[in-house]
Scaffold this motif. Structure first.
Motif, short mmCIF file in Angstrom:
data_model
loop_
_atom_site.label_atom_id
_atom_site.label_comp_id
_atom_site.label_asym_id
_atom_site.label_seq_id
_atom_site.Cartn_x
_atom_site.Cartn_y
_atom_site.Cartn_z
N LYS A 151 0.83 -1.20 0.00
CA LYS A 151 0.00 0.00 0.00
C LYS A 151 0.87 1.25 0.00
N ALA A 152 1.98 1.21 0.72
CA ALA A 152 2.88 2.37 0.77
C ALA A 152 3.42 2.70 -0.62
N THR A 191 5.70 -12.28 -10.17
CA THR A 191 5.24 -12.17 -8.78
C THR A 191 3.79 -12.66 -8.73
N PRO A 192 3.43 -13.54 -7.78
CA PRO A 192 2.05 -14.04 -7.72
C PRO A 192 1.05 -12.90 -7.53
N TYR A 193 0.01 -12.93 -8.31
CA TYR A 193 -1.06 -11.93 -8.19
C TYR A 193 -1.97 -12.30 -7.04
N ASN A 194 -2.20 -11.34 -6.14
CA ASN A 194 -3.03 -11.57 -4.97
C ASN A 194 -4.18 -10.57 -5.00
N MET A 195 -5.40 -11.04 -5.25
CA MET A 195 -6.55 -10.16 -5.37
C MET A 195 -6.78 -9.36 -4.10
N THR A 196 -6.48 -9.94 -2.94
CA THR A 196 -6.73 -9.24 -1.68
C THR A 196 -5.72 -8.13 -1.43
N ALA A 197 -4.59 -8.15 -2.18
CA ALA A 197 -3.58 -7.10 -2.04
C ALA A 197 -3.55 -6.20 -3.26
N ALA A 198 -4.64 -6.23 -4.06
CA ALA A 198 -4.74 -5.37 -5.25
C ALA A 198 -5.46 -4.08 -4.88
N PHE A 199 -5.42 -3.12 -5.77
CA PHE A 199 -5.97 -1.80 -5.46
C PHE A 199 -7.00 -1.39 -6.50
N TRP A 200 -8.02 -2.27 -6.66
CA TRP A 200 -9.12 -1.99 -7.57
C TRP A 200 -10.21 -1.19 -6.85
N PRO A 201 -10.80 -0.21 -7.49
CA PRO A 201 -11.99 0.41 -6.93
C PRO A 201 -13.22 -0.45 -7.21
N LYS A 202 -14.34 -0.10 -6.66
CA LYS A 202 -15.57 -0.86 -6.89
C LYS A 202 -15.90 -0.85 -8.38
N GLY A 203 -16.23 -2.02 -8.91
CA GLY A 203 -16.57 -2.14 -10.32
C GLY A 203 -15.39 -2.49 -11.21
N GLU A 204 -14.20 -2.56 -10.64
CA GLU A 204 -13.00 -2.92 -11.39
C GLU A 204 -12.44 -4.23 -10.83
N PRO A 205 -11.76 -5.03 -11.67
CA PRO A 205 -11.54 -4.83 -13.10
C PRO A 205 -12.80 -5.11 -13.92
N SER A 206 -12.92 -4.41 -15.03
CA SER A 206 -14.08 -4.59 -15.90
C SER A 206 -14.02 -5.95 -16.59
N GLU A 207 -15.16 -6.47 -16.94
CA GLU A 207 -15.23 -7.76 -17.62
C GLU A 207 -15.97 -7.60 -18.94
N GLY A 208 -15.49 -8.35 -19.93
CA GLY A 208 -16.19 -8.39 -21.20
C GLY A 208 -15.91 -7.24 -22.14
N THR A 235 -8.88 8.90 -9.49
CA THR A 235 -9.65 8.04 -8.59
C THR A 235 -9.12 8.17 -7.17
N GLU A 236 -10.00 8.10 -6.19
CA GLU A 236 -9.60 8.26 -4.79
C GLU A 236 -8.61 7.17 -4.38
N LEU A 237 -7.59 7.58 -3.63
CA LEU A 237 -6.56 6.65 -3.17
C LEU A 237 -7.08 5.79 -2.02
N PRO A 238 -6.49 4.59 -1.85
CA PRO A 238 -5.42 4.01 -2.67
C PRO A 238 -5.95 3.16 -3.82
N ASN A 239 -7.28 2.97 -3.90
CA ASN A 239 -7.84 2.03 -4.89
C ASN A 239 -8.10 2.74 -6.22
N ASN A 240 -7.04 2.89 -7.00
CA ASN A 240 -7.17 3.63 -8.25
C ASN A 240 -6.61 2.89 -9.47
N TRP A 241 -6.65 1.55 -9.42
CA TRP A 241 -6.30 0.79 -10.61
C TRP A 241 -7.52 0.71 -11.54
N ASN A 242 -7.28 0.76 -12.81
CA ASN A 242 -8.34 0.58 -13.79
C ASN A 242 -7.87 -0.38 -14.88
#
Length: 219
Positions: free
Chosen positions: A126-127, A165-182, A194-201
């Motif tokens: 997170k840092a 590096t293994p991808y860990n969904m619980t340590a990712a920084f997606w906002p609500k509705g992300e990642p998009s599907e389809g 996007t508001e921190l820290p969850n600003n991956w798109n």
């Protein structure tokens, strides 16, 4: 022994004054040599710090850059006193980051980072996530905004980091509705507004800025 005409006989010791002069010359030579050595050491420290330890193999990053910026942020108890990044890069903890002002596709961005001896950034805390987001937001360069990171999916929903590096969904920084599907959105950016820290798109792998990362050089 002096002969009757005041000359020194063969094999006799030279006068005390001459011996003193010889020792003085030796001391002057030694002092000058030490001064030159100190000057070279200082030049090495400030101009080409990462290359002063000739016993080390230069990293890929070192081979690409000749100008460096260093600070004394190495943890105590180590035998080195400086941590260095290429000039213009940002340092956080043990890594150096390059934030681009131009835009490329994800594949081009990955190759560009590799060509500089680095990789698209792999975010592991997170840092680190907050540091990079703030660097983007505080940048005085108006063209620098949404930036690629080293997370992608070869198939939809199967996210992986460029360095394995293994991808860990619980340590990712997606906002609500992300990642998009389809929507064929298999690449990831840090979204500036996007508001921190969850600003991956998740995005289509078109042209965006990029963040490259490499380990800082310690000397």
């Amino acid at each position: 022994m002096m002969n009757g005409q005041g000359r020194v006989s063969p094999g006799s010791a030279a006068p005390t004054e001459e011996r003193g002069c010889s020792w003085l010359n030796i001391w002057v030579f030694l002092i000058c040599a030490l001064a030159i050595k100190a000057a070279i050491g200082t030049l090495c420290l400030w101009l080409v710090v990462p290359f002063c330890h000739s016993s080390d193999q230069p990293s890929a990053l070192q081979q690409q850059f000749s100008e460096w910026e260093c600070d004394s942020a190495v943890p105590q108890g180590t035998d080195r006193g400086w941590m260095c990044c290429p000039k213009g890069w940002r340092r956080f903890q043990g890594s150096c980051y390059f934030l681009s002002t131009d835009m490329m596709s994800w594949d081009e961005s990955a190759r560009n980072c590799t060509g500089m001896g680095s990789q698209l950034v792999v975010i592991t805390s997170k840092a680190e996530q907050e540091f990079l987001s703030e660097q983007i937001r505080q940048s005085k360069e108006p063209k620098r905004d949404n930036s690629y990171i080293g997370l992608f999916a070869e198939q939809e929903g199967q996210w992986q980091w460029v360095d394995k590096t293994p991808y860990n969904m619980t340590a990712a920084f997606w906002p609500k509705g992300e990642p998009s599907e389809g929507y064929d959105e298999n690449c990831v950016i840090i979204y500036r507004d996007t508001e921190l820290p969850n600003n991956w798109n998740s995005v289509r792998c078109l042209n965006y800025h990029r963040i490259c990362e490499a380990a800082a050089v310690t000397v």
